[in-house]
Design an enzyme around this catalytic site. Sequence first.
Site, PDB file in Angstrom:
ATOM      1  N   ASN A 136       0.856  -1.186   0.000  1.00 17.12           N
ATOM      2  CA  ASN A 136       0.000   0.000   0.000  1.00 17.12           C
ATOM      3  C   ASN A 136       0.890   1.234   0.000  1.00 17.12           C
ATOM      4  O   ASN A 136       1.399   1.635   1.042  1.00 17.12           O
ATOM      5  CB  ASN A 136      -0.918  -0.020   1.230  1.00 17.12           C
ATOM      6  CG  ASN A 136      -1.758   1.238   1.324  1.00 17.12           C
ATOM      7  OD1 ASN A 136      -1.888   1.977   0.345  1.00 17.12           O
ATOM      8  ND2 ASN A 136      -2.341   1.483   2.486  1.00 17.12           N
ATOM      9  N   LYS A 180       0.035   4.279  -0.566  1.00 18.27           N
ATOM     10  CA  LYS A 180      -0.627   5.525  -0.149  1.00 18.27           C
ATOM     11  C   LYS A 180      -0.313   6.613  -1.179  1.00 18.27           C
ATOM     12  O   LYS A 180      -0.233   6.321  -2.361  1.00 18.27           O
ATOM     13  CB  LYS A 180      -0.197   5.891   1.279  1.00 18.27           C
ATOM     14  CG  LYS A 180      -0.315   4.677   2.213  1.00 18.27           C
ATOM     15  CD  LYS A 180      -0.125   4.981   3.658  1.00 18.27           C
ATOM     16  CE  LYS A 180      -0.268   3.677   4.449  1.00 18.27           C
ATOM     17  NZ  LYS A 180      -0.274   3.901   5.894  1.00 18.27           N
ATOM     18  N   HIS A 190      -9.636   1.616   4.062  1.00 20.03           N
ATOM     19  CA  HIS A 190      -8.402   1.843   4.833  1.00 20.03           C
ATOM     20  C   HIS A 190      -8.682   2.883   5.921  1.00 20.03           C
ATOM     21  O   HIS A 190      -9.452   3.819   5.702  1.00 20.03           O
ATOM     22  CB  HIS A 190      -7.280   2.315   3.911  1.00 20.03           C
ATOM     23  CG  HIS A 190      -5.959   2.342   4.604  1.00 20.03           C
ATOM     24  ND1 HIS A 190      -5.584   3.384   5.415  1.00 20.03           N
ATOM     25  CD2 HIS A 190      -4.955   1.437   4.646  1.00 20.03           C
ATOM     26  CE1 HIS A 190      -4.391   3.127   5.924  1.00 20.03           C
ATOM     27  NE2 HIS A 190      -3.982   1.950   5.469  1.00 20.03           N
ATOM     28  N   GLU A 196      -7.117   5.341   6.940  1.00 19.02           N
ATOM     29  CA  GLU A 196      -6.874   6.741   6.559  1.00 19.02           C
ATOM     30  C   GLU A 196      -8.046   7.297   5.762  1.00 19.02           C
ATOM     31  O   GLU A 196      -8.385   8.478   5.875  1.00 19.02           O
ATOM     32  CB  GLU A 196      -5.558   6.848   5.771  1.00 19.02           C
ATOM     33  CG  GLU A 196      -4.359   6.700   6.702  1.00 19.02           C
ATOM     34  CD  GLU A 196      -3.136   6.087   6.060  1.00 19.02           C
ATOM     35  OE1 GLU A 196      -3.042   6.070   4.815  1.00 19.02           O
ATOM     36  OE2 GLU A 196      -2.265   5.602   6.819  1.00 19.02           O
ATOM     37  N   GLU A 254      -6.028  -4.231  10.442  1.00 20.34           N
ATOM     38  CA  GLU A 254      -5.008  -3.206  10.644  1.00 20.34           C
ATOM     39  C   GLU A 254      -5.345  -2.383  11.885  1.00 20.34           C
ATOM     40  O   GLU A 254      -6.116  -1.418  11.798  1.00 20.34           O
ATOM     41  CB  GLU A 254      -4.945  -2.270   9.431  1.00 20.34           C
ATOM     42  CG  GLU A 254      -4.520  -2.950   8.157  1.00 20.34           C
ATOM     43  CD  GLU A 254      -3.820  -1.972   7.227  1.00 20.34           C
ATOM     44  OE1 GLU A 254      -2.698  -2.281   6.817  1.00 20.34           O
ATOM     45  OE2 GLU A 254      -4.368  -0.902   6.945  1.00 20.34           O
ATOM     46  N   GLY A 284       2.014   2.837  10.652  1.00 19.23           N
ATOM     47  CA  GLY A 284       2.999   3.907  10.503  1.00 19.23           C
ATOM     48  C   GLY A 284       3.657   4.333  11.801  1.00 19.23           C
ATOM     49  O   GLY A 284       4.307   5.372  11.858  1.00 19.23           O
ATOM     50  N   SER A 306       2.901  -1.572  10.482  1.00 22.90           N
ATOM     51  CA  SER A 306       4.338  -1.621  10.772  1.00 22.90           C
ATOM     52  C   SER A 306       4.961  -2.998  10.511  1.00 22.90           C
ATOM     53  O   SER A 306       5.821  -3.450  11.276  1.00 22.90           O
ATOM     54  CB  SER A 306       4.610  -1.159  12.211  1.00 22.90           C
ATOM     55  OG  SER A 306       4.210   0.195  12.373  1.00 22.90           O
TER      56      SER A 306
HETATM   57  P1  PGA Z   1       2.506   0.708   7.666  1.00 23.27           P
HETATM   58  O1  PGA Z   1       1.096   0.941   6.931  1.00 23.27           O
HETATM   59  O2  PGA Z   1       3.051  -0.608   7.190  1.00 23.27           O
HETATM   60  O3  PGA Z   1       3.354   1.867   7.236  1.00 23.27           O
HETATM   61  O4  PGA Z   1       2.241   0.702   9.144  1.00 23.27           O
HETATM   62  C1  PGA Z   1       0.188  -0.108   6.754  1.00 23.27           C
HETATM   63  C2  PGA Z   1      -1.062   0.385   6.085  1.00 23.27           C
HETATM   64  O5  PGA Z   1      -1.491   1.513   6.386  1.00 23.27           O
HETATM   65  O6  PGA Z   1      -1.656  -0.315   5.257  1.00 23.27           O
END
Ligand code: PGA
Length: 255
Positions: free
Chosen positions: A11, A13, A96, A98, A168, A174, A213
């Site tokens: 992903n 983003k 997601h 976000e 998630e 993140g 992460s």
């Molecule tokens: P990350 O993001 O691996 O940077 O924690 C995962 C995601 O948001 O799908």
Amino acid sequence: MPDRTPLFAANWKMHKTVEETESFLGDFLSNPPDPVADVVICPPYLSLGPAIARCADTPVGVAAQNMHEEPEGAFTGEVSAPMLVELGVDGVILGHSERRQYFNESDEALARKVPAALLAGLEPILCVGENESQRDSDETVGVLTRQIEADLSEVPEDRLGDVVIAYEPIWAIGTGRTASPDQAQEAIALIRGMIEARSGEAAGRVRILYGGSVKPDNAAELISQPDVDGALVGGASLDAEEFASIVRFREHVAR
Ligand code: PGA
């Protein structure tokens, strides 16, 4: 127990221009990924076409990061499932955190997006997960139950197994704070149980990923959990070598 092929989704983003996408894929594809895992790259919309061209005749798939639930209409700035399919896109991330947090993505919209994706021939990757205060106040089960029930409410039983679900936890996205393998297994087993309540066949088939992460040094332990079928990777998927190392998690297990 059915053999589920592990899936690794990158992903990106809002990262990588078309040029950067091509450069990543040049590096990533020079070292063929594990043939027993499915791999899908999810770049921004503008890079979907170039990524599809670059991944043609390779085992790597390409997915979008969002779509609108209607096939067409007066929805300025949106992209529909048939448009993605025409381009050659294989799947789409939906819900997601976000998008839920910054763009008001609702469970009502997701209840329409997931079946719309399936109907168009896209593999939906539905994201669910609790935030930190919900976990701290023991609301994780309630949040996951609400999201899974609502977001998959319009998916018929015989298509439930075609949905990919990504657990998630928001507090792990993140942040460098990965869920422990036990926490990931517990939540994902719970989600599989919810699918089981609707269809035993789908529960055996549905792939449920962990995201938050994931890095080369923790991927193997997470994915070795019995119900964890792969990973949705954000930050660590931006680097071809790091993402390739996650996809080759078996080499870390064997060590
Ligand atoms: P990350 O993001 O691996 O940077 O924690 C995962 C995601 O948001 O799908």
